[in-house]
Design a protein around this motif. Structure first.
Motif, PDB file in Angstrom:
ATOM      1  N   TYR A   1     -15.686  13.854  -5.723  1.00  0.00           N
ATOM      2  CA  TYR A   1     -14.502  14.698  -5.106  1.00  0.00           C
ATOM      3  C   TYR A   1     -13.247  14.247  -5.642  1.00  0.00           C
ATOM      4  N   TYR A   2     -13.086  13.017  -5.874  1.00  0.00           N
ATOM      5  CA  TYR A   2     -11.718  12.414  -6.263  1.00  0.00           C
ATOM      6  C   TYR A   2     -11.932  11.876  -7.880  1.00  0.00           C
ATOM      7  N   TRP A   3     -12.889  12.583  -8.779  1.00  0.00           N
ATOM      8  CA  TRP A   3     -12.972  12.329 -10.058  1.00  0.00           C
ATOM      9  C   TRP A   3     -11.712  11.961 -10.834  1.00  0.00           C
ATOM     10  N   LYS A   4     -10.690  12.478 -10.686  1.00  0.00           N
ATOM     11  CA  LYS A   4      -9.761  12.311 -11.504  1.00  0.00           C
ATOM     12  C   LYS A   4      -9.137  11.038 -11.180  1.00  0.00           C
ATOM     13  N   ALA A   5      -9.386  10.548  -9.995  1.00  0.00           N
ATOM     14  CA  ALA A   5      -8.586   9.124  -9.528  1.00  0.00           C
ATOM     15  C   ALA A   5      -9.688   7.951  -9.781  1.00  0.00           C
ATOM     16  N   ILE A   6     -10.882   8.370  -9.456  1.00  0.00           N
ATOM     17  CA  ILE A   6     -11.783   7.063  -9.560  1.00  0.00           C
ATOM     18  C   ILE A   6     -13.183   7.298 -10.167  1.00  0.00           C
ATOM     19  N   GLY A   7     -13.296   8.539 -11.036  1.00  0.00           N
ATOM     20  CA  GLY A   7     -14.256   8.684 -11.594  1.00  0.00           C
ATOM     21  C   GLY A   7     -14.625   7.835 -12.585  1.00  0.00           C
ATOM     22  N   ASP A   8     -15.944   7.656 -12.744  1.00  0.00           N
ATOM     23  CA  ASP A   8     -16.438   6.587 -13.628  1.00  0.00           C
ATOM     24  C   ASP A   8     -17.985   6.848 -13.849  1.00  0.00           C
ATOM     25  N   LYS A   9     -18.364   7.225 -15.226  1.00  0.00           N
ATOM     26  CA  LYS A   9     -19.891   7.401 -15.437  1.00  0.00           C
ATOM     27  C   LYS A   9     -20.686   6.297 -15.265  1.00  0.00           C
ATOM     28  N   PHE A  10     -20.380   5.156 -15.501  1.00  0.00           N
ATOM     29  CA  PHE A  10     -21.066   3.956 -15.367  1.00  0.00           C
ATOM     30  C   PHE A  10     -21.355   3.495 -13.783  1.00  0.00           C
ATOM     31  N   PHE A  11     -20.394   3.997 -12.894  1.00  0.00           N
ATOM     32  CA  PHE A  11     -20.690   3.897 -11.434  1.00  0.00           C
ATOM     33  C   PHE A  11     -21.625   5.134 -11.143  1.00  0.00           C
ATOM     34  N   VAL A  12     -21.647   6.108 -11.549  1.00  0.00           N
ATOM     35  CA  VAL A  12     -22.362   7.008 -11.235  1.00  0.00           C
ATOM     36  C   VAL A  12     -23.941   6.849 -11.717  1.00  0.00           C
TER      37      VAL A  12
ATOM     38  N   PHE B   1       0.841  -1.068  -0.188  1.00  0.00           N
ATOM     39  CA  PHE B   1       0.143   0.150   0.016  1.00  0.00           C
ATOM     40  C   PHE B   1       0.774   1.201   0.118  1.00  0.00           C
ATOM     41  N   LEU B   2       2.103   1.163   0.685  1.00  0.00           N
ATOM     42  CA  LEU B   2       2.823   2.382   0.834  1.00  0.00           C
ATOM     43  C   LEU B   2       3.673   2.788  -0.346  1.00  0.00           C
ATOM     44  N   ARG B   3       3.769   1.985  -1.411  1.00  0.00           N
ATOM     45  CA  ARG B   3       4.326   2.175  -2.746  1.00  0.00           C
ATOM     46  C   ARG B   3       3.240   2.421  -3.744  1.00  0.00           C
ATOM     47  N   LEU B   4       2.188   2.695  -3.273  1.00  0.00           N
ATOM     48  CA  LEU B   4       1.107   3.053  -4.271  1.00  0.00           C
ATOM     49  C   LEU B   4       1.270   4.567  -4.601  1.00  0.00           C
ATOM     50  N   ALA B   5       0.740   5.092  -5.959  1.00  0.00           N
ATOM     51  CA  ALA B   5       0.660   6.657  -6.107  1.00  0.00           C
ATOM     52  C   ALA B   5      -0.511   6.863  -5.246  1.00  0.00           C
ATOM     53  N   ASP B   6      -0.683   8.337  -5.152  1.00  0.00           N
ATOM     54  CA  ASP B   6      -1.751   8.763  -4.561  1.00  0.00           C
ATOM     55  C   ASP B   6      -3.123   8.415  -4.788  1.00  0.00           C
ATOM     56  N   GLN B   7      -3.432   8.533  -6.243  1.00  0.00           N
ATOM     57  CA  GLN B   7      -4.463   8.105  -6.955  1.00  0.00           C
ATOM     58  C   GLN B   7      -4.933   6.679  -6.632  1.00  0.00           C
ATOM     59  N   GLN B   8      -3.775   5.839  -6.742  1.00  0.00           N
ATOM     60  CA  GLN B   8      -4.424   4.391  -6.355  1.00  0.00           C
ATOM     61  C   GLN B   8      -4.755   4.214  -4.981  1.00  0.00           C
ATOM     62  N   LYS B   9      -4.107   4.896  -4.268  1.00  0.00           N
ATOM     63  CA  LYS B   9      -4.390   4.894  -2.473  1.00  0.00           C
ATOM     64  C   LYS B   9      -5.852   5.143  -2.412  1.00  0.00           C
ATOM     65  N   VAL B  10      -6.394   6.294  -3.270  1.00  0.00           N
ATOM     66  CA  VAL B  10      -7.723   6.813  -3.082  1.00  0.00           C
ATOM     67  C   VAL B  10      -8.650   5.578  -3.384  1.00  0.00           C
ATOM     68  N   GLU B  11      -8.226   5.034  -4.577  1.00  0.00           N
ATOM     69  CA  GLU B  11      -9.085   3.906  -5.078  1.00  0.00           C
ATOM     70  C   GLU B  11      -8.963   2.604  -4.103  1.00  0.00           C
ATOM     71  N   TRP B  12      -7.859   2.444  -3.738  1.00  0.00           N
ATOM     72  CA  TRP B  12      -7.801   1.191  -2.699  1.00  0.00           C
ATOM     73  C   TRP B  12      -8.703   1.501  -1.552  1.00  0.00           C
TER      74      TRP B  12
END
Length: 262
Positions: free
Chosen positions: A108-119, A38-49
């Motif tokens: 709020y975190y659209w750039k990291a996890i934004g997905d129109k299908f989930f919306v 987890f510590l090696r992930l990028a910030d956007q990946q941590k959001v999705e995690w």
């Protein structure tokens, strides 16, 4: 507002706040202790995690509650349109709180996890659940849709393996991929005939016509919309599973041939 409606509102708000707390506080604290990757992930990946960790917890809690209702709530099973919705409302209240929480996080975190299908998925579900919570109608069908949550943990685990660098041909990845395809098919695709046959069985009855026209529209449109997306996702999962199995088969063949050569 009667006392039980107030209770459902409290459950909804508590669910929303709890899932926000799990996303912002609990998962970021637990995850690095559970997996050093987890510590090696990028910030956007941590959001999705963190989002997927919360999603898995919600799926397990609500999924097993849903299964209990389907097996043991005689009132709902006997009258799928107007049966006593007490337990279903509690379960749907928890899910509604989660969906609103997840929508807020997605936006709020659209750039990291934004997905129109989930919306679209979340909005369709919320549209239908409004009638369940507000008027107590269609408890069996609302609860039945929550069976789909059982596929969520495997879907999330696939993503966890991917970002942690597990090869697609690794045994954990293959096992999870097969489980994901099987469970997804069972709880989202194979149950469609049962769901729509039960829907057809109440069509035209007195109970059906007691549902206001807008409620029937919400019921039918949300059901069809969700199942169209389920079929699309099933197609992607089946293709991915097939590719992984073919890759693993080629890897095994190459390993055996290299062994013979040596």
């Amino acid at each position: 507002m009667d006392l039980f409606s107030q209770l459902i509102l409290v459950i909804l708000v508590t669910s929303f706040l709890s899932f926000q707390w799990l996303f912002h506080r609990v998962s970021p604290w637990v995850s690095p202790r559970a997996s050093s990757g987890f510590l090696r992930l990028a910030d956007q990946q941590k959001v999705e995690w963190n989002s997927r960790t919360v999603s898995t917890l919600h799926a397990l809690v609500v999924g097993f509650f849903c299964l209990y209702i389907l097996l043991f709530d005689d009132a709902v099973n006997a009258d799928p349109v107007w049966g006593d919705p007490t337990l279903v409302k509690i379960n749907v209240g928890m899910t509604t709180g989660y969906l609103i929480s997840d929508l807020l996080i997605i936006f709020y975190y659209w750039k990291a996890i934004g997905d129109k299908f989930f919306v679209v998925h979340h909005l369709a579900a919320l549209y239908a659940y409004y009638y369940v919570l507000g008027q107590g109608m269609l408890p069996y069908f609302a609860n039945f849709r929550l069976l789909a949550e059982f596929s969520t943990p495997c879907v999330n685990q696939r993503w966890f393996f991917e970002v942690l660098g597990y090869p697609k041909s690794s045994k954990p990845n293959i096992a999870n991929g097969m489980a994901m395809a099987l469970v997804f098919f069972l709880v989202r695709i194979a149950v469609m005939p049962l769901y729509y046959s039960r829907m057809w069985s109440v069509y035209g009855t007195e109970a059906y016509y007691r549902v206001p026209p807008e409620g029937r529209v919400a019921w039918i449109i949300s059901s069809v919309s969700l199942d169209v997306m389920n079929v699309m996702w099933m197609h992607k999962i089946a293709r991915g599973c097939y590719k992984v199995m073919c890759s693993a088969r080629r890897h095994n063949v190459e390993t055996r041939e290299n062994g013979k050569t040596d």
